[in-house]
Structure formats: structure tokens, C-alpha cells
Design an enzyme around this catalytic site. Structure first.
Site, PDB file in Angstrom:
ATOM      1  N   CYS A  77     -62.062  42.717 -20.624  1.00 37.22           N
ATOM      2  CA  CYS A  77     -61.978  44.104 -21.137  1.00 37.22           C
ATOM      3  C   CYS A  77     -62.656  43.748 -22.513  1.00 37.22           C
ATOM      4  O   CYS A  77     -63.915  43.400 -22.028  1.00 37.22           O
ATOM      5  CB  CYS A  77     -60.224  43.869 -21.929  1.00 37.22           C
ATOM      6  SG  CYS A  77     -60.762  42.453 -23.171  1.00 37.22           S
ATOM      7  N   HIS A  81     -60.421   2.685 -43.677  1.00 33.82           N
ATOM      8  CA  HIS A  81     -61.208   2.556 -42.463  1.00 33.82           C
ATOM      9  C   HIS A  81     -60.748   1.475 -41.668  1.00 33.82           C
ATOM     10  O   HIS A  81     -61.013   0.159 -42.069  1.00 33.82           O
ATOM     11  CB  HIS A  81     -62.609   2.643 -42.066  1.00 33.82           C
ATOM     12  CG  HIS A  81     -63.025   3.511 -40.902  1.00 33.82           C
ATOM     13  ND1 HIS A  81     -63.189   2.778 -40.223  1.00 33.82           N
ATOM     14  CD2 HIS A  81     -63.293   4.318 -40.563  1.00 33.82           C
ATOM     15  CE1 HIS A  81     -63.757   3.351 -39.337  1.00 33.82           C
ATOM     16  NE2 HIS A  81     -63.825   4.190 -39.372  1.00 33.82           N
TER      17      HIS A  81
END
Length: 696
Positions: A31, A618
Site C-alpha cells: 500500500c 558487570h
């Protein structure tokens, strides 16, 4: 040399791969903004990979193995590129099915809760969508004529216009008048019957022969016309085959062709089962027309006109009796209708109103929604320029241009608004402001179907009310987005850190990918580019300010960052801190605060304390490459944690098997803003034992 991923050809190949390959595609259409796939197996789609592609604004999965990819204004070119790929030479592959397969599929689809809703709105949208170009073209012709009328060049509404302007009228009226035939063609094509039969049936009740009977002075025997004294309208009835047939002018009608084709599909497919296949071309269209033209003229046509008029009159009643409620309701519901494709019935009502009333009262307040949408996009554009977000700037620029000059909202919605949840509430405020202004100032009408863009402003009346409303909606949404950002504070810091890393990399100063990832995680608390380690120098200037003790996130041996085999941590780019070689995989919060960041892979966490200390934990080195395998995350971003709360359980053996160091690091990312950060290395500790002293 590899072709960049943003090249149309490469993007076409990536999309094909993402939907499961050419063999998984039954059909492909497009479209104005979307590629529309009918797939054999929707489960083969890699939605996450498609969403990550440059050039893809968003994806929408639907029932029945349908899948949409939003790409914006370049859709036609991209569609052509996909269809030109060697593997797509057949245009998709037919689905091989046995009778049992077909029956099983139909049973499965019938069990879907919302499949029928999807099918209904797909029918509506696919009947109108191919006409958007010509509808936009006709609306711009009207806009140009209206501008000339406003400037006094021509009286656009005069009854004695010259042949030139009568011809100009024909240029735009052609689309609206013959819209029923166009809709019938598209609707028939959607239901997989001969679209020309649908067009022919609708055209039969729009020929001069048929419409000529509407004239009471036509002199045609069997036609009687009466005037409704209350409404001042003329009603004509023709006696055909001895039966009364209500006559209507079907020009501009949309409900009639939609109803007619739905019935025609049943008749057409029924006739295909009756007649042998070798005579389908002759007898199926013949009997379809023979049956459906009278059914349409006698029953469906009047019923469709009645239904359309009834819906239009219902909304008209609300508009006349509670105009403020109506004007507020329309722009507030549109932001939820358009993404789902549920706005098509209202578009049909607009066309119906123009056909029956000569004007439409929905598009005026609808303009408040559109311009609030475009205003939010403008706010995103300004912020993307300020923060140097190249990709978002390009997306917002294209979406804003499509909106302001084309009246198309899908690029903004799918490319930006639905991706950032902070935008919708701010956009709705703009919708509300624009709707209130339209309602308080008496409403806005138009006598044309117009895409609500800058170019179609002249078709709305009164123009002053409309301009004030859409301007207020636009600038309200834009200001709210600019002032509060479309990203959260943490997300903004992370994106800016990624940008800084990318810019540094482009200058030849960039770090490896893992190091950039570390900077991104740390930036959830502070942009990595502004973090500088205070180191021992900060300790020398320690003051008597508030003290925060950081506990060990894991049990094990504590070492200084100098011994970490990672240049980012060792250089203190992410702040001062410690490293711990863990003896078990339980990782806990080192301090109480807000968990502002949780990496999806579970290897990194960011915590902000009430005192403003920003801590990064970490787990391992390069463990981002494990993609979460071996990490059992037990906390969520945004949660409040106490010191010692479990963050993640890590399979250390899995980390070692992946050949990554298990060293767990803890740094204070805003070290440069603090009086001192003092690590206590060279000791064996249990989780929670003090290992870093922070002074404000």
C-alpha cells in the site's frame, strides 16, 4: 566489497530472509507505506531481525499468516526490488494443500478469537487502499481551486461557471462520482472473484439510462416522483417487471458496492461450482450479472443508501446536539483506530456524508488528530537534531514530510510513535486541545474528501477555526515531546553514549564493540563520554561529606582495576572501582537504590543510590557475546533494591566453557562528580562485605 545494508537490493534480500524466504511467501502486495505478505507459515518470521533493519519502521503480525512491514514512502521501489529477486521470479508459491489440509486450516482459523475482525477490516481497507492516490490527487485539485476562489480569481461555487471551470470540476468529481465502481472492483479482487464483474454490476445502476429515471420530467413510463415537503427532497420509484424499485443516485456511495460485492462473491463462487470449468468464462459472469444487477437495484442499493445515511445521520445528530463532545471524541479515538486499521469505516462515512449531505463534518476535528501526530513527529525531529541521532532524524524528516504535505500518518505512527511509549500521552493532549477548539468555535466542515495536510487547508470551512485548531494541536504535541523527550532519562543517556562511541569510531578513535557496549551500560547512569576516573587523586582531596559503602556483589578475591585484562575498566573510563574473582555465581546488589539498567543478556546492572552514587556491576569479560546463556536474571529494570538482593545467578562453568573471564567488576560511573572513591583491594570477602568507600 560488501554492499551496505541500507542499499535497496540488500534490504530486499534481508526482508525476504526475515519472512522465511521466497518459499514461505504465498503472495506479496503493498500500500502507501507497507509491504503486505500472505505467508504459508507465519511462525517462520524473524520479527526481531526485521525490526532491526535500517529502512524498516515497524512490523505488524496478523491472523491468518498475514504479515505487514512498514517502510514508508519507498515502499513501491522496495516492492519492485523484492519481486525482481531471482527467487521471487514466480511471484510467490501457491500453497500445496490436500482436502484435509484445507478443512483443517478453515477449522483452525474459525477458532481464532479475532480472525473475523481482521478479515472484515482487511476487506474494508483493501477496498479503499488502492484508491488513496487518486483520492489524494482529487483533494489537491480541489485545494488549488479553493485557493483560487479565495483569491477572487474564480467563483468556484457559481452556477454559471465557464466551460473551463466546469471541466476542472470534472477532473476531481470523476473520482468521487465513480468511486462506487472503483470500490466494487477492489472489493471483488479482495474476495478473489472477477473484479470486472463487480465493477460492471455497480456501473449498471450508474449509467445515464438508470440515472435518467431520477428526473421527474424524464417522461419515462412507469416512473413516478414525489417531493418530501418536510425534507425538500425528491423521491422517485420505477415500476420494473411490475415491481416497485426505489431510485437513487449512487454516485459517491461506498456502502452499496461493499454490500453488493459481499453478496456477489457468494453468487459467483456458487455458480463456479454449478458450471463445468470449461464454460466458466461465459456463464459465470453472465448469470452473476443477470442475478446481481436486479438484486442491487431493488434491494442492496436502497439498503446500502439507508445504512450509510443512517450512520451519517447518527453522527450528524451527535455533532448538532453535542458538538463539543463530537469534536473531542473524533481526534481522541483516531490515534487508536489508525494503527489497527479500524479507521476505514469512518473514512467511508466521510464519503457518504459528502454524497448525501454535500459536506462532511468528521474531517475537520479529525485534522486535530493528524496535526497532533505530525507535531509529535516534529518534536522528535528537533530532539534528534539536538542529540545528533542520524537514523531518527532521517525517519522523522520523512515521516513529517509525508504528514504535512501528504496527510499520511502511518510513517509517523509505525516509524516513531508506537516505538516510544512516552509519545502517545503527549500526542493525545494535542488531540484534546485541537478538538476542544473545534468544538468551542462551532465545528469545521468540508465539501470534499481531503487528506488533512497543509495543502488541503483551503477546503475546510471556516478556515480560521481549522487553522487555529490544527496549529494548537501541532504545537502542543511538539512542545510536550521536546520538553519531556520521547526517551526516558536512562535511555537517552544510553543512546547518547552509543552515538559518542560511533562518532569516535568514525574518527578512528573508537574502541572494540565490547568496549562500546560497556560504555553504553555505564551510560544508563551517566554518559560515558563525560565520565573521568578520580583515582587516587580524588582520595587525596576527600572531605567529610556523606559516606556510602559499596558491598561486594559476589564472594571472592578483591583486586584493583589495574589488574583487569580489559582496557576500558583498567583505564577507569567507567569510573573507579574493584574487580572480584567469584567463588560462586550468586550476584547481589552492592548497595540500596534504584535498578536503572538491566542488560537483556543479564551480564550488567546499573544502580543509582538515593545519595546520587551511580554504580555499575558487570559480570565477566566479553560475556555479552553469550547472549544471556547461563545467566538467570532475578531483577527488573526500574525496581528498588536493597543491599544484598539477588540480581542474577550465573553458571560460572558455562562462562568458562565459552572462554570468557569470570572476573566480576564494580565501578562508580560518576566518579568525577564525587569527592572520593576508595577501593579496598587485596582481600578475600563474602558478598556484601564493604569493598569501596564513596564520599560525596
Amino acid at each position: 566489497m560488501n554492499t551496505p545494508a541500507t542499499e535497496p537490493r540488500t534490504l530486499a534480500e534481508e526482508i525476504l530472509r526475515g519472512v522465511g524466504g521466497a518459499g514461505n511467501i504465498e503472495s506479496l502486495t503493498h500500500c502507501a507505506t507497507r509491504l503486505r505478505f500472505q505467508l504459508h507459515d507465519g511462525g517462520k518470521v524473524d520479527k526481531a531481525a526485521l525490526d532491526r533493519l535500517d529502512g524498516v519502521m515497524g512490523t505488524v503480525a496478523q491472523s491468518g499468516d498475514r504479515f505487514q512491514i512498514v517502510v514508508g514512502g519507498a515502499v513501491a521501489n522496495l516492492y519492485a526490488k523484492i519481486m525482481d529477486l531471482p527467487s521471487m521470479s514466480g511471484g510467490g508459491t501457491a500453497r500445496p494443500k490436500s482436502d484435509a489440509d484445507v478443512k483443517a486450516e478453515m477449522r483452525a482459523r474459525s477458532r481464532g478469537r479475532f480472525a473475523w475482525v481482521d478479515n472484515f477490516f482487511e476487506y474494508l481497507s483493501d477496498s479503499f487502499r488502492p484508491l488513496m492516490g487518486v483520492l489524494l490527487g482529487s483533494s489537491l485539485i480541489i485545494a488549488i481551486a479553493s485557493v483560487l476562489d479565495a483569491l477572487g480569481v474564480v467563483d468556484f461555487r457559481a452556477a454559471d461557471k465557464s466551460a473551463t471551470w466546469v471541466f476542472v470540476d470534472a477532473m476531481w468529481r470523476s473520482v468521487l462520482y465513480f468511486l462506487p465502481i472503483m470500490v466494487a472492483y477492489n472489493a471483488a479482487k479482495k474476495l478473489r472473484i472477477d473484479p470486472w464483474v463487480g465493477a460492471a454490476v455497480m456501473a449498471a445502476v450508474m449509467t445515464p439510462n438508470f440515472t435518467g429515471m431520477l428526473n421527474k420530467d424524464s417522461g419515462i413510463p412507469g416512473v413516478t416522483c414525489t417531493t418530501n415537503q418536510t425534507l425538500g427532497t425528491q423521491e422517485c420509484v420505477a415500476h420494473v417487471f411490475g415491481l416497485p424499485m426505489q431510485l437513487n443516485d449512487y454516485g459517491g456511495q461506498v456502502f452499496v458496492p461493499l454490500l453488493m460485492v459481499a453478496v456477489l462473491a457468494l453468487v459467483y463462487k456458487g455458480l463456479q461450482r454449478v458450471f463445468p470449468e470449461n464454460v466458466h468464462m461465459v456463464f459465470v459472469p453472465f448469470f452473476s450479472m443477470l442475478i446481481m444487477i436486479p438484486v442491487t437495484a431493488f434491494l442492496i442499493g436502497p439498503l446500502g443508501v439507508w445504512a450509510g445515511n443512517g450512520l451519517g445521520e447518527g453522527l450528524s445528530w451527535l455533532n448538532n446536539n453535542a458538538p463539543i463532545v463530537f469534536a473531542i471524541m473524533i481526534p481522541l479515538i483516531y490515534p487508536f483506530l489508525v494503527p489497527l486499521g479500524l479507521h476505514w469505516p469512518l473514512n467511508a462515512l466521510m464519503l457518504q456524508n459528502i454524497s448525501t449531505l454535500g459536506y462532511d463534518f468528521i474531517q475537520g476535528p479529525m485534522g486535530a488528530w493528524n496535526f497532533a501526530c505530525f507535531g509529535a513527529t516534529a518534536g522528535v525531529l528537533l530532539l534528534s537534531v539536538r542529540h545528533r541521532e542520524k537514523e531518527m532524524r532521517q525517519t522523522a524528516t520523512g515521516a513529517l514530510a509525508a504528514g504535512l504535505f501528504g496527510g499520511i500518518s502511518e510513517p509517523s505512527l509505525y516509524g516513531i510513535h508506537l516505538r516510544f511509549k512516552r509519545i502517545y500521552p503527549r500526542m493525545l493532549v494535542g488531540c484534546l486541545v485541537g478538538g476542544v477548539i473545534v468544538g468551542v468555535m462551532g465545528g469545521v466542515d468540508t465539501n470534499a474528501f481531503a487528506f488533512t495536510s497543509l495543502l488541503t487547508i483551503p477546503v475546510f470551512d471556516p478556515k480560521v477555526t481549522y487553522v487555529i485548531a490544527i496549529a494548537a494541536a501541532f504545537f502542543t504535541s511538539m512542545a510536550l515531546v521536546v520538553l519531556s523527550d520521547f526517551r526516558t532519562k536512562e535511555d537517552r543517556a544510553q543512546v547518547n553514549a552509543e552515538r559518542d562511541a560511533a562518532e569516535a569510531d568514525a574518527r578512528g578513535e573508537g574502541a572494540p564493540a565490547e568496549e562500546r557496549e560497556l560504555a553504553t551500560v555505564g551510560a544508563a547512569s551517566a554518559a560515558a563520554g563525560t565520565v573521568r576516573a578520580a583515582g587516587t587523586g580524588a582520595s587525596a582531596t576527600a572531605t567529610d561529606g556523606p559516606v556510602v559503602q559499596l558491598g561486594a556483589p559476589v564472594s571472592g578475591r578483591v583486586t584493583g582495576l589495574d589488574e583487569v585484562p580489559d582496557p576500558v575498566f583498567a583505564s577507569r573510563a567507567l569510573g573507579e572501582g574493584v574487580a572480584i574473582e567469584p567463588v560462586d555465581g550468586r550476584v547481589v546488589a552492592p548497595v540500596a537504590g534504584e535498578l536503572v539498567t538491566v542488560a537483556q543478556t543479564g551480564h550488567a546492572f546499573g544502580i543509582r543510590t538515593p545519595e546520587g552514587v551511580e554504580v555499575l556491576v558487570h559480570v565477566g569479560i566479553d560475556t555479552v557475546k553469550m547472549k544471556g546463556e547461563g545467566f538467570d536474571v532475578r531483577a527488573e529494570s526500574g525496581a528498588k533494591v536493597a543491599a544484598g538482593d539477588l540480581l542474577v545467578e550465573v553458571d560460572l562453568d558455562a562462562v568458562r566453557a565459552a572462554k570468557h573471564p569470570t572476573l566480576t567488576l564494580m565501578t562508580v560511573t560518576n566518579t568525577a562528580d564525587l569527592a572520593s572513591v576508595e577501593p579496598h583491594a587485596g582481600q578475600d570477602v563474602a558478598a556484601g562485605a564493604p569493598v569501596v568507600t564513596v564520599r560525596r
